[in-house]
Design a protein around this motif. Structure first.
Motif, PDB file in Angstrom:
ATOM      1  N   LEU A 121       0.805  -1.228   0.000  1.00 35.41           N
ATOM      2  CA  LEU A 121       0.000   0.000   0.000  1.00 35.41           C
ATOM      3  C   LEU A 121       0.838   1.278   0.000  1.00 35.41           C
ATOM      4  O   LEU A 121       0.281   2.377  -0.044  1.00 35.41           O
ATOM      5  CB  LEU A 121      -0.922   0.018   1.222  1.00 35.41           C
ATOM      6  N   ILE A 122       2.148   1.166   0.033  1.00 38.65           N
ATOM      7  CA  ILE A 122       2.998   2.360   0.101  1.00 38.65           C
ATOM      8  C   ILE A 122       2.729   3.345  -1.037  1.00 38.65           C
ATOM      9  O   ILE A 122       2.591   4.553  -0.786  1.00 38.65           O
ATOM     10  CB  ILE A 122       4.484   1.957   0.153  1.00 38.65           C
ATOM     11  N   PRO A 123       2.629   2.907  -2.315  1.00 40.81           N
ATOM     12  CA  PRO A 123       2.320   3.882  -3.370  1.00 40.81           C
ATOM     13  C   PRO A 123       0.999   4.613  -3.151  1.00 40.81           C
ATOM     14  O   PRO A 123       0.854   5.785  -3.520  1.00 40.81           O
ATOM     15  CB  PRO A 123       2.266   3.014  -4.636  1.00 40.81           C
ATOM     16  N   VAL A 124       0.035   3.930  -2.548  1.00 40.66           N
ATOM     17  CA  VAL A 124      -1.252   4.549  -2.252  1.00 40.66           C
ATOM     18  C   VAL A 124      -1.079   5.623  -1.174  1.00 40.66           C
ATOM     19  O   VAL A 124      -1.615   6.734  -1.285  1.00 40.66           O
ATOM     20  CB  VAL A 124      -2.275   3.488  -1.787  1.00 40.66           C
ATOM     21  N   ALA A 125      -0.277   5.309  -0.137  1.00 45.13           N
ATOM     22  CA  ALA A 125      -0.010   6.288   0.918  1.00 45.13           C
ATOM     23  C   ALA A 125       0.707   7.506   0.362  1.00 45.13           C
ATOM     24  O   ALA A 125       0.415   8.650   0.745  1.00 45.13           O
ATOM     25  CB  ALA A 125       0.830   5.639   2.027  1.00 45.13           C
ATOM     26  N   VAL A 126       1.640   7.281  -0.560  1.00 42.72           N
ATOM     27  CA  VAL A 126       2.366   8.393  -1.186  1.00 42.72           C
ATOM     28  C   VAL A 126       1.405   9.302  -1.944  1.00 42.72           C
ATOM     29  O   VAL A 126       1.488  10.530  -1.860  1.00 42.72           O
ATOM     30  CB  VAL A 126       3.463   7.868  -2.136  1.00 42.72           C
ATOM     31  N   THR A 127       0.474   8.709  -2.671  1.00 39.85           N
ATOM     32  CA  THR A 127      -0.505   9.491  -3.433  1.00 39.85           C
ATOM     33  C   THR A 127      -1.359  10.355  -2.511  1.00 39.85           C
ATOM     34  O   THR A 127      -1.599  11.537  -2.783  1.00 39.85           O
ATOM     35  CB  THR A 127      -1.414   8.555  -4.253  1.00 39.85           C
ATOM     36  N   ILE A 128      -1.808   9.779  -1.396  1.00 37.49           N
ATOM     37  CA  ILE A 128      -2.653  10.519  -0.451  1.00 37.49           C
ATOM     38  C   ILE A 128      -1.855  11.633   0.225  1.00 37.49           C
ATOM     39  O   ILE A 128      -2.317  12.782   0.321  1.00 37.49           O
ATOM     40  CB  ILE A 128      -3.233   9.561   0.611  1.00 37.49           C
ATOM     41  N   LEU A 129      -0.640  11.332   0.694  1.00 37.81           N
ATOM     42  CA  LEU A 129       0.176  12.333   1.381  1.00 37.81           C
ATOM     43  C   LEU A 129       0.633  13.438   0.435  1.00 37.81           C
ATOM     44  O   LEU A 129       0.745  14.607   0.827  1.00 37.81           O
ATOM     45  CB  LEU A 129       1.394  11.664   2.027  1.00 37.81           C
ATOM     46  N   ALA A 130       0.888  13.069  -0.834  1.00 35.33           N
ATOM     47  CA  ALA A 130       1.279  14.088  -1.819  1.00 35.33           C
ATOM     48  C   ALA A 130       0.139  15.064  -2.062  1.00 35.33           C
ATOM     49  O   ALA A 130       0.355  16.265  -2.275  1.00 35.33           O
ATOM     50  CB  ALA A 130       1.691  13.416  -3.131  1.00 35.33           C
ATOM     51  N   ALA A 131      -1.092  14.576  -2.007  1.00 33.98           N
ATOM     52  CA  ALA A 131      -2.256  15.446  -2.179  1.00 33.98           C
ATOM     53  C   ALA A 131      -2.384  16.411  -1.010  1.00 33.98           C
ATOM     54  O   ALA A 131      -2.747  17.582  -1.179  1.00 33.98           O
ATOM     55  CB  ALA A 131      -3.524  14.607  -2.315  1.00 33.98           C
ATOM     56  N   GLN A 189      -7.708   7.745 -10.427  1.00 36.68           N
ATOM     57  CA  GLN A 189      -6.677   7.384  -9.457  1.00 36.68           C
ATOM     58  C   GLN A 189      -7.291   7.231  -8.068  1.00 36.68           C
ATOM     59  O   GLN A 189      -6.970   6.293  -7.333  1.00 36.68           O
ATOM     60  CB  GLN A 189      -5.598   8.472  -9.429  1.00 36.68           C
ATOM     61  N   SER A 190      -8.180   8.156  -7.720  1.00 36.86           N
ATOM     62  CA  SER A 190      -8.841   8.119  -6.415  1.00 36.86           C
ATOM     63  C   SER A 190      -9.664   6.846  -6.257  1.00 36.86           C
ATOM     64  O   SER A 190      -9.730   6.256  -5.169  1.00 36.86           O
ATOM     65  CB  SER A 190      -9.741   9.338  -6.244  1.00 36.86           C
ATOM     66  N   LEU A 191     -10.282   6.401  -7.345  1.00 37.22           N
ATOM     67  CA  LEU A 191     -11.080   5.176  -7.305  1.00 37.22           C
ATOM     68  C   LEU A 191     -10.200   3.963  -7.023  1.00 37.22           C
ATOM     69  O   LEU A 191     -10.572   3.063  -6.261  1.00 37.22           O
ATOM     70  CB  LEU A 191     -11.837   4.996  -8.626  1.00 37.22           C
ATOM     71  N   PHE A 192      -8.997   3.940  -7.629  1.00 37.64           N
ATOM     72  CA  PHE A 192      -8.086   2.825  -7.403  1.00 37.64           C
ATOM     73  C   PHE A 192      -7.510   2.867  -5.992  1.00 37.64           C
ATOM     74  O   PHE A 192      -7.253   1.821  -5.383  1.00 37.64           O
ATOM     75  CB  PHE A 192      -6.967   2.820  -8.446  1.00 37.64           C
ATOM     76  N   VAL A 193      -7.281   4.084  -5.462  1.00 40.37           N
ATOM     77  CA  VAL A 193      -6.840   4.226  -4.075  1.00 40.37           C
ATOM     78  C   VAL A 193      -7.896   3.622  -3.143  1.00 40.37           C
ATOM     79  O   VAL A 193      -7.586   2.853  -2.230  1.00 40.37           O
ATOM     80  CB  VAL A 193      -6.597   5.709  -3.717  1.00 40.37           C
ATOM     81  N   ALA A 194      -9.162   3.984  -3.387  1.00 36.04           N
ATOM     82  CA  ALA A 194     -10.262   3.469  -2.576  1.00 36.04           C
ATOM     83  C   ALA A 194     -10.367   1.951  -2.698  1.00 36.04           C
ATOM     84  O   ALA A 194     -10.666   1.256  -1.708  1.00 36.04           O
ATOM     85  CB  ALA A 194     -11.574   4.123  -3.004  1.00 36.04           C
TER      86      ALA A 194
END
Length: 311
Positions: free
Chosen positions: A105-115, A126-131
């Motif tokens: 899940l690290i790439p997902v965490a990076v996407t959320i924290l970058a936002a 992208q948000s749908l895939f994160v969810a």
């Protein structure tokens, strides 16, 4: 030979993703023989010694003069510091298969924290895939209580802490990458980890260095720490950086997913860990979510060229 060379990045990707996948197995094996801080101390000491030998031999070049070392040490606090405390301790309460799924899940965490911190808003898809990937984790958590798995939810919480720490590491490293080479960042990280974890482990042993080092006479201990220190911390690093320098982040995401698959197979085959249907469903959701988060990431256009963000 020239035609075959184009496949080298993908071959390197297979190598580093397999090494990372088996690292959870060796961590779990090591934790059965020593405490988490003892294992981490040996792991990073061996990694730092290996990199120092490569530096003395002139194979790698490290130049830290006049650079922002304070921020680099902040980076090292998140990883290896907080990250490996959470990951290694968390694995006391989970299987190596579950650890591989969570760390994916690290790439997902990076996407959320970058936002949140860099104002890099993800696209709708992208948000749908994160969810989707987060949903895979919750699916495993909600179904875990009905399965006879050793440990408790504390392990998953700690692994979640490792994912968040790795996310912050990625955010800070983006800024430091303008000033430091990847090998310089890794060298300081390994040195920080060797000092930090060994000090804690030796303190917990009441500074009895004899009994502290005696574990290295155990063949199983030596195999675990050499694999984690040399292969997982040094060899895989060089392979990963070579791969990322030759292919896009979207393509490299496939290898991140392969790490998860390898960790699951290694746990089931070599440790006879149970793997249930609900974990299969959760793993598939996580893998698809991570792939989509990377694949549909926004490309960064710079100087007329399309450069992909490496999340």
């Amino acid at each position: 030979m020239i035609k075959l060379r184009k496949y080298f990045p993908h071959l390197a990707g297979l190598v580093f993703s397999s090494i990372f996948g088996f690292s959870f197995l060796f961590t779990k094996e090591g934790l059965e023989l020593m405490s988490p801080f003892h294992l981490l101390g040996f792991r990073f000491a061996i990694a730092f010694i290996t990199l120092s030998i490569l530096r003395i031999a002139g194979i790698i070049n490290i130049n830290l003069r006049g650079k922002n070392l304070k921020k680099l040490f902040l980076l090292a606090l998140f990883q290896p510091g907080i990250y490996f405390i959470c990951e290694t301790t968390g694995m006391l309460y989970t299987t190596s298969s579950e650890a591989g799924m969570m760390i994916a899940l690290i790439p997902v965490a990076v996407t959320i924290l970058a936002a949140v911190f860099l104002n890099e808003r993800p696209t709708l898809i992208q948000s749908l895939f994160v969810a989707l990937s987060v949903g895979g984790v919750f699916f495993i958590i909600f179904n875990r209580g009905t399965a006879p798995i050793d440990g408790n939810y504390l392990g998953l919480v700690l692994l979640g802490g490792a994912v968040i720490a790795a996310g912050f590491y990625n955010i800070i490293s983006r800024q430091l990458s303008l000033e430091f080479k990847p090998v310089e960042i890794t060298y300081v990280m390994m040195g920080f980890g060797a000092l930090f974890f060994n000090l804690i482990a030796i303190f917990r042993k009441d500074f009895a260095l004899g009994s502290y080092l005696n574990l290295l006479t155990n063949t199983d201990v030596l195999i675990a720490v050499v694999y984690l220190g040399v292969f997982s911390s040094v060899v895989a690093f060089f392979m990963m950086n070579y791969t990322l320098s030759k292919i896009t982040a979207a393509e490299s995401a496939v290898f991140a997913n392969l790490t998860t698959v390898v960790s699951i197979i290694a746990g089931v085959v070599f440790r006879n860990e149970p793997f249930f249907k609900f974990q299969v469903v959760g793993a598939v959701l996580i893998i698809i979510g991570v792939w989509g988060t990377n694949y549909f990431g926004r490309p960064v256009v710079e100087k007329g060229e399309e450069i992909y963000e490496k999340v």
